[in-house]
Design an enzyme around this catalytic site. Structure first.
Site, PDB file in Angstrom:
ATOM      1  CE  LYS A  18     -28.967 -16.464   4.727  1.00 27.24           C
ATOM      2  NZ  LYS A  18     -29.308 -15.178   5.166  1.00 27.24           N
ATOM      3  CG  ASP A  72     -24.004 -10.821   2.437  1.00 32.38           C
ATOM      4  OD1 ASP A  72     -23.294 -11.647   1.841  1.00 32.38           O
ATOM      5  OD2 ASP A  72     -24.970 -11.193   3.446  1.00 32.38           O
ATOM      6  N   PRO A 192     -30.556 -31.986   9.456  1.00 31.40           N
ATOM      7  CG  PRO A 192     -28.804 -31.292  10.214  1.00 31.40           C
ATOM      8  CD  PRO A 192     -29.398 -32.146   9.363  1.00 31.40           C
ATOM      9  CB  CYS A 383      -9.538   5.502   4.884  1.00 29.13           C
ATOM     10  SG  CYS A 383     -10.734   6.568   5.629  1.00 29.13           S
ATOM     11  N   GLY A 385      -5.102   4.128   6.485  1.00 26.64           N
ATOM     12  CA  GLY A 385      -3.792   4.051   5.750  1.00 26.64           C
ATOM     13  C   GLY A 385      -3.193   4.966   5.150  1.00 26.64           C
ATOM     14  CG  HIS A 509     -13.005   3.377   2.228  1.00 32.35           C
ATOM     15  ND1 HIS A 509     -12.023   2.460   3.133  1.00 32.35           N
ATOM     16  CD2 HIS A 509     -13.271   4.426   3.239  1.00 32.35           C
ATOM     17  CE1 HIS A 509     -12.102   2.984   4.443  1.00 32.35           C
ATOM     18  NE2 HIS A 509     -12.790   4.047   4.350  1.00 32.35           N
ATOM     19  CD  GLU A 511     -11.637  -0.230   0.782  1.00 33.69           C
ATOM     20  OE1 GLU A 511     -11.041   0.443   0.214  1.00 33.69           O
ATOM     21  OE2 GLU A 511     -11.797  -0.202   1.993  1.00 33.69           O
TER      22      GLU A 511
HETATM   23  N1  GLN Z   1     -10.432   6.771  11.706  1.00 35.17           N
HETATM   24  C1  GLN Z   1     -10.212   7.697  10.351  1.00 35.17           C
HETATM   25  C2  GLN Z   1     -11.208   8.674  10.405  1.00 35.17           C
HETATM   26  O1  GLN Z   1     -12.401   8.556  10.980  1.00 35.17           O
HETATM   27  C3  GLN Z   1     -10.063   6.778   9.294  1.00 35.17           C
HETATM   28  C4  GLN Z   1     -11.528   6.007   9.016  1.00 35.17           C
HETATM   29  C5  GLN Z   1     -11.529   4.902   7.971  1.00 35.17           C
HETATM   30  O2  GLN Z   1     -10.144   4.360   7.791  1.00 35.17           O
HETATM   31  N2  GLN Z   1     -12.456   4.520   7.380  1.00 35.17           N
HETATM   32  O3  GLN Z   1     -10.901   9.529   9.630  1.00 35.17           O
END
Ligand code: GLN
Length: 536
Positions: A18, A72, A192, A383, A385, A509, A511
């Protein structure tokens, strides 16, 4: 012009796309020159998804202003190519919190507070906000869940009222349903769908269009049947077979005449003729056979792919820009700790360690980072990572065996990742992280600066911990480069490893800002390096 409202409801079952359908419809309208905004109403009682496990909810999508929202919204931003804001997503929790706080304040003195009108009024106020704040011609609004859920009733009632208040000619209801396939008789069933439309009608809403999702081709006769039983125009019954390529959905809706029907019924006239050239090219590129590059995604929630929705999309965008097909190998980080899943990591051309919270699986991710560093495998840390990549470096290059983040080990002697100063006094967990857009200055001559080709960027954040500045000099001496720093110099935003093809980690982030036609530079960097490695 008068604001027009497009309401998307769901029938039969959830998870039939959706959100993607609403997002693609947004693109259809934008491509005709209309200002479009999109809003998602989530009937659960949490104030936002920020405190929910990704297993419950999938990814938490972060906006520029730091709102923690439903995934979403990622579809909306990627398809329509807009930047949404806090009011673009609200929940039952937010609605009740607002009404109850007003009640305590005395705003309704003398009154009995009820679902109708107080809760429904607050829902309508929030819907109105999106139109007012954005000045959009068309507000697309998606109601989470499926019709018939107890929780969504006040939302549907509010929409029913709104239809009368803004005028029926300005409102259009699209019901997205699912046609189940019966294997024994090899047929699709519409019953349905009929039932869910009946449920919608019982609360006073008749859908103007039915988008019938299916995994199998839908015969014309079936559409006739839906039109007849559900009392919609034949032209307004749109079969939508599951596509292999997500970004094909707008093209299919366009072909089905959805936008033309919509604007006709809403009394609108397209401002420009849509140009589908770039989208068609995008879909063609996706479908073209290409050499494969393997990316191992080492995460904690990999059993639920939705938990990494934007990461997966970003990889696809970047791969496309490099003319390769990215095959994502999903690796459960705690498996690596038990010696399992390494064949996936070792056969990969690139490794991603995405964001996460809590200690489960962190040691496995650290081992993956060590493998990437020692074997010169391209690595992108997002983050958490990035934090784990720095912990690995401290343990195995700086020689601090117990180096850790205080998130996982409060008493470590080498807290290389530590709670941010402004986070220390915080006791409430909801909406209190460092959230949203912050600037990052890129250090010239680094891989990050080369990837971006810019001096300063703004990226979306969601974290409480950061690199401990007390260790910065030591890190740098040993070959780590802090290639992105906050403008005040206090916070490490990007770390990378000097003698390595591409080992980059960002505290933010990336992404959330990758778009199909504008892949994110840090992901492009990873895919470029992975492609190189694959060639060798
Ligand atoms: N847990 C870590 C922090 O709070 C990383 C957070 C995350 O990866 N969004 O800094």
């Amino acid at each position: 012009m008068t604001t027009k409202y497009l309401f998307f409801t769901g029938g039969v079952v959830s998870s039939v796309g959706k959100g993607v359908t609403a997002a693609a419809t947004g693109l259809l309208l934008k491509s005709r020159g209309f200002e479009v905004t999109v809003q998602k109403l989530d009937p659960y009682i949490n104030v936002d998804p920020g405190t929910m496990s990704p297993y419950q909810h999938g990814e938490v999508y972060v906006l520029d202003d730091g709102a923690e929202t439903d995934l979403d919204l990622g579809h909306y931003e990627r398809f329509v190519d807009i930047r949404l804001r806090r009011f673009s997503n609200f929940t039952t929790g937010q609605v009740y919190a607002e009404v109850i706080s007003k009640e305590r304040h005395g705003d309704y003195l003398g009154g009995t507070i009820q679902v109708i009108p107080h809760i429904t009024n607050e829902i309508k106020r929030r819907i109105g906000l999106a139109a007012k704040e954005t000045g959009a011609d068309i507000v697309i609004l998606e109601i989470g869940g499926t019709v018939g859920d107890i929780e969504s009733q006040p939302f549907l009632e509010a929409l029913r009222q709104l239809r009368n208040e803004v005028g029926r000619e300005n409102v259009f209801f699209i019901h997205v349903t699912w046609l189940p396939y019966i294997g024994a008789t090899q047929e699709l069933k519409t019953k349905p769908t009929q039932h869910s439309v009946a449920a919608l009608r019982s609360i006073g809403i008749s859908p103007n269009m039915i988008i019938a999702r299916s995994d199998f081709p839908v015969e014309d006769g079936l559409c006739d049947k839906i039109a007849l039983f559900c009392d919609v125009d034949k032209r307004a019954v749109v079969p939508m077979v599951t596509t292999e390529v997500l970004y094909e959905v707008p093209l299919l809706l366009e072909k089905a005449g959805v936008a033309d029907y919509l604007i006709e019924k809403l009394g609108l006239q397209a401002k420009v003729k849509p140009d589908w050239g770039p989208w068609k090219k995008l879909v063609e590129e996706v479908k073209k056979p290409k050499p494969t590059v393997k990316i191992a995604l080492v995460g904690k929630y990999v059993e639920l792919k939705d938990a990494y929705m934007s990461v997966r999309e970003s990889v696809k965008h970047a791969a496309l820009s490099q003319g390769v097909e990215a095959e994502i190998e999903w690796v459960l980080s705690s498996d690596l700790e038990k010696g399992r899943g390494w064949e996936l990591v070792k056969s990969a051309d690139g490794i991603i360690v995405p964001g996460g919270f809590g200690s489960r699986g962190t040691e496995g991710k650290i081992q993956a980072a060590k493998y990437a560093r020692e074997n010169h495998v391209p690595y992108l840390g997002l983050c958490l990572g990035m934090q784990l990549m720095c912990i690995e470096f401290a343990r195995n290059v700086l020689g601090y065996e117990d180096a850790n983040s205080t998130e996982f080990d409060r008493s470590t002697d080498h807290p290389v990742i530590d709670l941010m100063l402004e986070q220390r006094a915080i006791t409430d967990m909801g909406g209190t992280m460092r959230l949203g857009l912050y600037p990052c200055v890129l250090q010239p001559g680094t891989k990050a600066a080369a990837a971006y080709g810019e001096k300063q960027v703004e990226e979306r954040h969601r974290h409480r911990w950061e690199l401990n500045n007390a260790f910065r000099a030591e890190y740098e001496k040993a070959g780590m480069i802090f290639s992105g720093i906050s403008p005040d110099g206090k916070l490490v935003e990007i770390a990378e490893i000097k003698d390595h093809p591409y080992m980059v980690g960002s505290q933010f982030h990336p992404e959330f800002l990758s778009r199909p036609m504008r892949p994110h530079p840090l992901f492009v960097g990873l895919l470029k390096a992975a492609k190189e490695r694959n060639k060798k």
